[in-house]
Design a protein around this motif. Structure first.
Motif, PDB file in Angstrom:
ATOM      1  N   ARG A  76      -1.350  14.618   1.180  1.00  0.00           N
ATOM      2  CA  ARG A  76      -0.409  13.545   0.865  1.00  0.00           C
ATOM      3  C   ARG A  76       0.588  13.286   1.992  1.00  0.00           C
ATOM      4  O   ARG A  76       0.846  12.134   2.360  1.00  0.00           O
ATOM      5  N   ALA A  77       1.135  14.322   2.535  1.00  0.00           N
ATOM      6  CA  ALA A  77       2.145  14.151   3.577  1.00  0.00           C
ATOM      7  C   ALA A  77       1.560  13.435   4.791  1.00  0.00           C
ATOM      8  O   ALA A  77       2.195  12.539   5.373  1.00  0.00           O
ATOM      9  N   GLU A  78       0.341  13.815   5.157  1.00  0.00           N
ATOM     10  CA  GLU A  78      -0.304  13.184   6.306  1.00  0.00           C
ATOM     11  C   GLU A  78      -0.583  11.703   6.039  1.00  0.00           C
ATOM     12  O   GLU A  78      -0.324  10.845   6.877  1.00  0.00           O
ATOM     13  N   ARG A  79      -1.111  11.421   4.829  1.00  0.00           N
ATOM     14  CA  ARG A  79      -1.411  10.029   4.482  1.00  0.00           C
ATOM     15  C   ARG A  79      -0.127   9.202   4.369  1.00  0.00           C
ATOM     16  O   ARG A  79      -0.087   8.040   4.786  1.00  0.00           O
ATOM     17  N   LEU A  80       0.916   9.810   3.833  1.00  0.00           N
ATOM     18  CA  LEU A  80       2.192   9.113   3.717  1.00  0.00           C
ATOM     19  C   LEU A  80       2.718   8.725   5.090  1.00  0.00           C
ATOM     20  O   LEU A  80       3.207   7.605   5.291  1.00  0.00           O
ATOM     21  N   GLN A  81       2.601   9.622   6.040  1.00  0.00           N
ATOM     22  CA  GLN A  81       3.059   9.315   7.396  1.00  0.00           C
ATOM     23  C   GLN A  81       2.236   8.190   8.012  1.00  0.00           C
ATOM     24  O   GLN A  81       2.781   7.306   8.701  1.00  0.00           O
ATOM     25  N   GLU A  82       0.922   8.199   7.760  1.00  0.00           N
ATOM     26  CA  GLU A  82       0.062   7.131   8.280  1.00  0.00           C
ATOM     27  C   GLU A  82       0.498   5.769   7.740  1.00  0.00           C
ATOM     28  O   GLU A  82       0.605   4.795   8.489  1.00  0.00           O
ATOM     29  N   LEU A  83       0.729   5.718   6.429  1.00  0.00           N
ATOM     30  CA  LEU A  83       1.133   4.455   5.820  1.00  0.00           C
ATOM     31  C   LEU A  83       2.503   4.000   6.326  1.00  0.00           C
ATOM     32  O   LEU A  83       2.718   2.798   6.574  1.00  0.00           O
ATOM     33  N   GLU A  84       3.423   4.929   6.481  1.00  0.00           N
ATOM     34  CA  GLU A  84       4.749   4.568   6.997  1.00  0.00           C
ATOM     35  C   GLU A  84       4.651   4.034   8.418  1.00  0.00           C
ATOM     36  O   GLU A  84       5.363   3.082   8.789  1.00  0.00           O
ATOM     37  N   ASN A  85       3.768   4.629   9.224  1.00  0.00           N
ATOM     38  CA  ASN A  85       3.565   4.140  10.593  1.00  0.00           C
ATOM     39  C   ASN A  85       2.977   2.737  10.594  1.00  0.00           C
ATOM     40  O   ASN A  85       3.351   1.886  11.418  1.00  0.00           O
ATOM     41  N   GLU A  86       2.027   2.495   9.663  1.00  0.00           N
ATOM     42  CA  GLU A  86       1.426   1.162   9.564  1.00  0.00           C
ATOM     43  C   GLU A  86       2.473   0.112   9.179  1.00  0.00           C
ATOM     44  O   GLU A  86       2.496  -0.995   9.727  1.00  0.00           O
ATOM     45  N   VAL A  87       3.349   0.462   8.241  1.00  0.00           N
ATOM     46  CA  VAL A  87       4.402  -0.470   7.824  1.00  0.00           C
ATOM     47  C   VAL A  87       5.349  -0.758   8.976  1.00  0.00           C
ATOM     48  O   VAL A  87       5.729  -1.918   9.220  1.00  0.00           O
ATOM     49  N   ALA A  88       5.737   0.287   9.702  1.00  0.00           N
ATOM     50  CA  ALA A  88       6.665   0.102  10.819  1.00  0.00           C
ATOM     51  C   ALA A  88       6.057  -0.782  11.909  1.00  0.00           C
ATOM     52  O   ALA A  88       6.736  -1.660  12.455  1.00  0.00           O
ATOM     53  N   ALA A  89       4.772  -0.547  12.213  1.00  0.00           N
ATOM     54  CA  ALA A  89       4.110  -1.357  13.235  1.00  0.00           C
ATOM     55  C   ALA A  89       3.979  -2.807  12.793  1.00  0.00           C
ATOM     56  O   ALA A  89       4.206  -3.742  13.583  1.00  0.00           O
ATOM     57  N   ALA A  90       3.629  -3.004  11.518  1.00  0.00           N
ATOM     58  CA  ALA A  90       3.491  -4.369  10.998  1.00  0.00           C
ATOM     59  C   ALA A  90       4.838  -5.084  10.974  1.00  0.00           C
ATOM     60  O   ALA A  90       4.928  -6.277  11.283  1.00  0.00           O
ATOM     61  N   SER A  92       0.837  -1.207   0.000  1.00  0.00           N
ATOM     62  CA  SER A  92       0.000   0.000   0.000  1.00  0.00           C
ATOM     63  C   SER A  92       0.866   1.249   0.000  1.00  0.00           C
ATOM     64  O   SER A  92       0.584   2.225  -0.718  1.00  0.00           O
ATOM     65  N   LEU A  93       1.931   1.227   0.786  1.00  0.00           N
ATOM     66  CA  LEU A  93       2.837   2.371   0.831  1.00  0.00           C
ATOM     67  C   LEU A  93       3.528   2.562  -0.517  1.00  0.00           C
ATOM     68  O   LEU A  93       3.617   3.698  -1.029  1.00  0.00           O
ATOM     69  N   HIS A  94       3.977   1.469  -1.107  1.00  0.00           N
ATOM     70  CA  HIS A  94       4.659   1.555  -2.400  1.00  0.00           C
ATOM     71  C   HIS A  94       3.725   2.107  -3.478  1.00  0.00           C
ATOM     72  O   HIS A  94       4.108   2.976  -4.264  1.00  0.00           O
ATOM     73  N   ASN A  95       2.498   1.594  -3.497  1.00  0.00           N
ATOM     74  CA  ASN A  95       1.529   2.062  -4.499  1.00  0.00           C
ATOM     75  C   ASN A  95       1.229   3.550  -4.320  1.00  0.00           C
ATOM     76  O   ASN A  95       1.089   4.293  -5.300  1.00  0.00           O
TER      77      ASN A  95
END
Length: 549
Positions: free
Chosen positions: A339-353, A173-176
């Motif tokens: 975009r910046a806010e959503r990007l941070q959300e996705l990066e946080n999700e990846v880090a937690a996963a 999701s982050l990559h896309n």
């Protein structure tokens, strides 16, 4: 266990009904007698594709039917239920293949099934090994599952794979999101323009019909005035109108009715006609009052229609589609502008996963690190019993740079048959005799963890000596204490340790060659062992008898 195998018209076998028992089942016979037919029949049961050439000459179909008695079958029942088939409530599973000249069919518990289902079941029912059937053992994925089974880490493996899939999904999701960025300011401006164009027009799908009606009326207003005025002139304007004449008619009818009341029913329609004409005249007058001939109104209607048609052309085809497109644009803009806010959300999700996947992987890795040397030592012990007196065996863990589906590391089974020689991965071992004994050692080490009911060894004792053959047979016999084992062999040392001994032979009946399978005991078994020893006489018989002790 496999309790029954029925074969009809398969190769040299016209009819065979084989009832099997638990333990080690030995199958012997001269070369070409038809032992391979048994393996071929089992492969058909396991979902292997069938060739028409398997059908016995002169016949139109051949059938293979296997009956498995399963004490506990949660995995099998799960596969059946996922495939829309009934579970084995009584613990009995019946698999049937029918091979025809024009079509093939397969059944599970008398219900039609697919080859894919048979293959899925086969992986849990039969473990078949021949001189060249070691691909499973050579696969590092299979080796990893063997280690996990030995380590008791199967459940931890499932937990890790679940966490790993979640991490991969978040990473995708982050990559896309990163690769689907706005192509410069031009795209952003285009999105804003489209949204403004639609919102400014405020399109409403419900207005189209009413708008079209008003436009048709306004564009024909001059002619409508002309026609409506002409109608009112005939009805009530000017001299000698319809209303005047109907008034005269109404007066005459009333005079007639006074002189002859019997005409009342005949003449009563005149009053209704006068009232209806009055209503028509009043309605047309009101219509003329409301009818606008203002050119500005017509121009406004034309402009509104053109605006809606332009929107439909660009974003349609209908106004409903225009509104759908509008919402998509708004979502896209929201995504881009935040975009910046959503990007941070996705990066946080990846880090937690990733943190969860690493934690699950660490638990799994710890189990593997503890179990690997123990499994290697256990396999090495079995190898020594099979003639590799100074062989070395190692279960090597190979860390991954990034987590993979199997864990934080892979595995490689390495084998060194000769002292002083480097260890090599199993896939680099060329000798079929060596790899067969390694496979048997691995199976023996994992006997308690392997849940496969039936193991079939098809001449895996080829290319080994007589003393080693005896050790191979004894190893199979010990496996037979935990599993049902079928050993197809040319070695008397292996056949002699079997709990049950069957002989395949050929005979000619009515000018046709047929294979048959019979169980041998006592004197018949000694005779078969003497034949396998390659000679007759007292010495061969004494050796055969000694093998059975």
């Amino acid at each position: 266990m496999l309790s029954l195998l029925k074969i009809n018209n398969l190769a040299l076998v016209d009819q065979l009904v084989w009832q099997l028992d638990t333990g080690l089942v030995g199958v012997t016979g001269e070369t070409g007698a038809g032992k391979s037919v048994i393996v071929g029949a089992l492969k058909l049961v396991l979902g292997e594709r069938a060739e028409k050439s398997l059908i016995r000459t002169g016949e139109e179909t051949c059938t293979v039917e296997a009956v498995f008695d399963l004490a506990d079958a949660p995995v099998v029942n799960s596969i059946l239920e996922d495939s829309g088939l009934d579970a084995c409530d009584d613990g009995q599973l019946i698999v049937k293949r029918v091979i025809g000249l024009t079509s093939n069919k397969q059944f599970i518990n008398n219900s039609p099934a697919t080859l894919a289902v048979l293959k899925s079941l086969g992986a849990y029912l039969v473990d078949l090994h021949g001189p060249h059937d070691h691909q499973g053992l050579l696969s590092t994925e299979r080796q990893l599952s063997m280690l996990d089974a030995y380590a008791g880490a199967t459940e931890l493996g499932r937990d890790f794979r679940k966490a790993w899939r979640h991490w991969r999904s978040a990473s995708d999701s982050l990559h896309n999101f990163q690769t689907a960025g706005v192509e410069g300011e031009r795209e952003l401006e285009l999105l804003r323009h489209q949204l403004h164009e639609i919102d400014a027009a405020k399109p409403n799908p419900d207005e189209e019909e009413e708008l079209e009606t008003h436009y048709q009326r306004a564009s024909n207003s001059s002619r409508l005035v002309e026609l409506a005025t002409g109608a009112t002139n005939l009805l009530s304007a000017g001299e000698d109108t319809l209303m005047d004449r109907f008034g005269q008619l109404q007066k005459l009818c009333r005079d007639l009715e006074k002189l002859d009341p019997g005409l009342r029913e005949t003449l009563e329609g005149v009053d209704r006609a006068v009232m209806e004409l009055q209503e028509i005249d009043s309605g047309l007058i009101d219509y003329l009052d409301d009818l606008s001939t203002d050119p500005a109104e017509l121009a406004a209607l034309e402009e509104r229609i053109n605006t809606l048609e332009t929107l439909k052309r660009k974003y349609g085809p209908g106004l409903d589609d225009v509104l759908v497109h509008r919402n998509e644009i708004a979502d896209r803009l929201d995504s881009v502008e935040n975009r910046a806010e959503r990007l941070q959300e996705l990066e946080n999700e990846v880090a937690a996963a990733r943190k969860l996947a690493d934690a699950a992987g660490s638990k799994l890795s710890e189990k593997r690190r503890k179990a690997a040397p123990k499994l290697a030592k256990e396999i090495a012990r079995h190898l020594k019993e099979l003639g590799f007196k100074q062989a070395a065996f190692e279960v090597r863990l190979l860390p991954h740079r990034e987590p993979e589906a199997g864990g934080l590391e892979g595995v490689e089974f390495e084998f060194g048959p000769n002292p002083g020689e480097p260890m090599k991965p199993l896939r680099q071992i060329a000798s079929s005799g060596e790899i067969s004994r390694v496979m048997l050692s691995v199976k023996s080490a994992l006997a308690d963890q392997d849940a496969t009911p039936l193991m079939v060894f098809d001449e895996i004792d080829a290319n080994v000596g007589g003393e080693i053959a005896r050790a191979v047979g004894e190893k199979m016999a010990r496996l037979g204490e935990r599993h049902q084992v079928v050993a197809i062999t040319h070695f008397p040392q292996v056949a002699a340790v079997a709990a049950h001994h069957f002989v395949v032979s050929k005979e000619v009946r009515d000018g046709r060659t047929c294979s048959q399978l019979v169980q041998v005991q006592d004197e018949d078994r000694i005779v078969e062992l003497v034949r396998m020893l390659g000679g007759g006489g007292k010495q061969a018989r004494a050796m055969a008898e000694s093998l059975l002790v």
